[in-house]
Structure formats: C-alpha cells, structure tokens
Design an enzyme around this catalytic site. Structure first.
Site, PDB file in Angstrom:
ATOM      1  N   GLY A  81       0.764  -1.166   0.046  1.00 35.28           N
ATOM      2  CA  GLY A  81      -0.022  -0.121   0.154  1.00 35.28           C
ATOM      3  C   GLY A  81       0.863   1.269   0.236  1.00 35.28           C
ATOM      4  CD1 TRP A  83       4.246   2.664  -5.109  1.00 34.03           C
ATOM      5  CD2 TRP A  83       3.339   2.575  -7.091  1.00 34.03           C
ATOM      6  NE1 TRP A  83       5.239   2.547  -5.950  1.00 34.03           N
ATOM      7  CE2 TRP A  83       4.806   2.751  -7.176  1.00 34.03           C
ATOM      8  CE3 TRP A  83       2.385   2.593  -8.244  1.00 34.03           C
ATOM      9  CZ2 TRP A  83       5.379   2.326  -8.350  1.00 34.03           C
ATOM     10  CZ3 TRP A  83       3.126   2.462  -9.454  1.00 34.03           C
ATOM     11  CH2 TRP A  83       4.468   2.320  -9.484  1.00 34.03           C
ATOM     12  CG  ASP A 109      -1.547  -6.973  -4.615  1.00 34.40           C
ATOM     13  OD1 ASP A 109      -0.656  -6.242  -4.873  1.00 34.40           O
ATOM     14  OD2 ASP A 109      -1.164  -8.155  -4.299  1.00 34.40           O
ATOM     15  CG  ASP A 125      -4.800 -13.335 -10.856  1.00 34.63           C
ATOM     16  OD1 ASP A 125      -4.496 -12.773 -11.399  1.00 34.63           O
ATOM     17  OD2 ASP A 125      -4.599 -14.643 -10.945  1.00 34.63           O
ATOM     18  CG  ASP A 149       5.174  -1.204  -8.161  1.00 35.66           C
ATOM     19  OD1 ASP A 149       6.193  -1.306  -8.950  1.00 35.66           O
ATOM     20  OD2 ASP A 149       5.554  -0.995  -6.902  1.00 35.66           O
ATOM     21  CE  LYS A 189       7.413  -3.806 -10.116  1.00 37.92           C
ATOM     22  NZ  LYS A 189       7.810  -3.695  -8.979  1.00 37.92           N
TER      23      LYS A 189
HETATM   24  C1  LIG Z   1       6.265  -4.626  -5.943  1.00 33.06           C
HETATM   25  S1  LIG Z   1       4.698  -5.097  -5.231  1.00 33.06           S
HETATM   26  C2  LIG Z   1       3.617  -3.522  -5.131  1.00 33.06           C
HETATM   27  C3  LIG Z   1       4.062  -2.705  -4.175  1.00 33.06           C
HETATM   28  C4  LIG Z   1       3.215  -1.402  -4.193  1.00 33.06           C
HETATM   29  N1  LIG Z   1       3.428  -0.442  -5.205  1.00 33.06           N
HETATM   30  C5  LIG Z   1       3.460  -0.688  -2.925  1.00 33.06           C
HETATM   31  O1  LIG Z   1       3.846   0.503  -2.937  1.00 33.06           O
HETATM   32  O2  LIG Z   1       3.054  -1.004  -1.743  1.00 33.06           O
HETATM   33  C6  LIG Z   1       4.120  -5.854  -6.342  1.00 33.06           C
HETATM   34  C7  LIG Z   1       2.453  -6.387  -6.304  1.00 33.06           C
HETATM   35  O3  LIG Z   1       1.970  -7.040  -7.408  1.00 33.06           O
HETATM   36  C8  LIG Z   1       1.015  -7.938  -6.929  1.00 33.06           C
HETATM   37  N2  LIG Z   1       0.530  -8.661  -8.160  1.00 33.06           N
HETATM   38  C9  LIG Z   1       1.438  -9.715  -8.820  1.00 33.06           C
HETATM   39  N3  LIG Z   1       0.556 -10.432 -10.000  1.00 33.06           N
HETATM   40  C10 LIG Z   1      -0.428  -9.676  -9.720  1.00 33.06           C
HETATM   41  C11 LIG Z   1      -1.870 -10.106 -10.208  1.00 33.06           C
HETATM   42  N4  LIG Z   1      -2.084 -11.031 -11.334  1.00 33.06           N
HETATM   43  N5  LIG Z   1      -2.814  -9.492  -9.957  1.00 33.06           N
HETATM   44  C12 LIG Z   1      -3.020  -8.397  -8.874  1.00 33.06           C
HETATM   45  N6  LIG Z   1      -1.804  -8.286  -8.331  1.00 33.06           N
HETATM   46  C13 LIG Z   1      -0.506  -8.955  -8.463  1.00 33.06           C
HETATM   47  C14 LIG Z   1       1.846  -8.900  -6.044  1.00 33.06           C
HETATM   48  O4  LIG Z   1       0.992  -9.525  -5.135  1.00 33.06           O
HETATM   49  C15 LIG Z   1       2.524  -7.599  -5.189  1.00 33.06           C
HETATM   50  O5  LIG Z   1       1.880  -7.189  -4.111  1.00 33.06           O
END
Ligand SMILES: C[S@@+](CC[C@H](N)C(=O)[O-])C[C@H]1O[C@@H](n2cnc3c(N)ncnc32)[C@H](O)[C@@H]1O
Length: 245
Positions: A81, A83, A109, A125, A149, A189
């Site tokens: 969280g 962002w 997420d 998802d 992200d 990203k």
């Molecule tokens: C680097 S973290 C994000 C950090 C976030 N921007 C923050 O500031 O807290 C990447 C996130 O992408 C999510 N993620 C990966 N694949 C996903 C998907 N198919 N659907 C939703 N979220 C996904 C992961 O669960 C993870 O929490």
C-alpha cells in the site's frame, strides 16, 4: 551484527554487516544486510510508508506531475500500500487540501491490503478472466491515472521473469486504453529483457509522450524501470485491436 565505517573519509556512514547464522541461507543474510543498509527502507519507516516502493512513485510524480488533486487513480498490484498512501495524499482523496478538488484511489492486488483511509482496495488476480470488468464496476467511471507496479514472485530465471512482468504490463496497458479519460496517464513497471519494444510502440500510438525512467529509489542492481505514458489520445485512436505484444 556489526557496523563498519565504509566511507574511508572519516564520515559517519556506518554499514551494518550481518553474520551468517546457523540455519539462515546466504541469500537471506544478504537480503537482511541490504534491508538494514538501505536508506529508503529507513526513510519509509521514518515517514510512515508501508514500503520503500512509495519513494519510486513520489520520484516519478515529482518529475511528471500526474497525481493532481481531484484525479481518479487505479493502482494495480497495490499491496502492501505504499503507492496507495502517496496517491491518497497527492490527489487529495481525504479532502485535506482546502479548496482543492477531491480525488479517488482504487487498488487491487492478489494479497489483502491493510485498510487505508481514502483508498478502496480489493483482492483480485488481475490476469483472471473477467478481472478488468470487475475493476471497471468498482471504478464506476473513467480514470485519470492507471498505474501498475505488479510483479510476479521471482522465478530466479531472468527471461521468465521478464516475460511474466511484460504480460502483467500489457494487461494493465489494455485496461488503461479502456478506462482512461483523454489526456490520462499510464505508469507501469517493466523489466529490461527484450519484449519492451512492442509495448513501447503500442504506447507511442496511444499517448502523446512516453518516457522510460529508472527512479533513484529503484535499486541499481535491478533491471526494473518504469514507463510513464502521458496524454492519452482517446479511445478512437486506441489500438486495442492490435495483436497483444
Ligand atoms: C512490488 S509489489 C507492489 C508494491 C506497491 N506498489 C506498494 O507501494 O506497496 C507487486 C505486487 O504485485 C502484485 N501482483 C502480482 N501479480 C498480480 C496479479 N496477477 N494481480 C494482482 N496483483 C498482482 C503482488 O501481489 C505484489 O503485491
């Protein structure tokens, strides 16, 4: 754990050194050492952010100014969280900036997000069938900013990780084409590795400006970078019928 002065110039830059403990893998020791020596980790703790990732968005927004008061923001892959926190403050989602427009922040997420005032977060998802339609229902209208992200857990295989993240990025881009208001911004990203060319072309067709940025808070040993696409040209010029990249 020991500390050592690494500057060699008599300055007080102390580096924490972690000894390998019985039962702890070398990779875990290295991770712990990196966390303890990372100024962004310390800053996040000090500033009350949920993670160091918050600084990447702060740096991107300081440069490109897309999180303005009143903006409607969608944050894909928002856990834990950081962002969301930045977006809530900058778009004035809590109405704390008197006389400024009040924005909205919606995040999704795979993982549950601890509730955050000013943001609505859902477990989803994003690659699942029907996910985009579901987000559109939650959003209830157009968005000014779509940011992603999202990153899948590392497989340890560079090319696999690259392709996975590009698939997430591509899904986020097509979603952005579907919901963005004309003039809107898409931030995502990507990992360097070969498949970015086609994504760049697709973004250039749909946005007036596309920048590729490595914000200072992004670790230099990581191949991650961000695309910031601004000035969405609108759905009539959107190339959603293109073959996926
Ligand atoms: C680097 S973290 C994000 C950090 C976030 N921007 C923050 O500031 O807290 C990447 C996130 O992408 C999510 N993620 C990966 N694949 C996903 C998907 N198919 N659907 C939703 N979220 C996904 C992961 O669960 C993870 O929490």
């Amino acid at each position: 754990m020991t500390t050592k002065n690494t500057s060699g110039r008599g300055q007080r830059e102390l580096r924490v050194k972690v000894k390998t403990a019985r039962g702890r893998k070398l990779s875990s020791t290295r991770w712990l050492e990196r966390q303890l020596n990372d100024p962004y980790v310390a800053a996040a703790r000090r500033d009350g952010y949920r993670g160091r990732a918050a600084y990447k968005l702060l740096e991107l927004d300081d440069k490109y100014r897309f999180l303005v008061p009143g903006a409607r923001v969608v944050d894909l892959g928002c856990a834990p969280g950081g962002w969301l926190q930045v977006a809530v403050a900058r778009v004035n989602a809590l109405g704390e900036k008197q006389g400024k427009r009040v924005g909205t922040v919606l995040g999704v997420d795979l993982q549950e997000v601890e509730p955050l005032a000013g943001a609505e977060a859902h477990v989803l998802d994003f690659l699942e069938e029907g996910a985009e339609e579901q987000v559109k229902v939650w959003l209830g209208g157009p968005a000014d900013v779509v940011m992603s992200d999202m990153a899948a857990a590392s497989s340890g295989h560079k090319q696999t990780d690259h392709l996975r993240i590009m698939a997430l990025c591509e899904a986020a881009a097509y979603f952005a084409f579907d919901v963005l208001e004309e003039g809107g911004t898409f931030v995502a990203k990507v990992l360097a590795g070969g498949a970015e060319g086609e994504l760049q072309q697709l973004l250039k067709k749909n946005f007036k400006k596309v920048a590729n940025v490595k914000p200072p808070a992004s670790r230099s040993d990581s191949s991650e970078k961000y695309v910031v696409a601004q000035g969405f040209r609108g759905r009539s010029s959107s190339d959603a019928s293109d073959e996926p990249v």
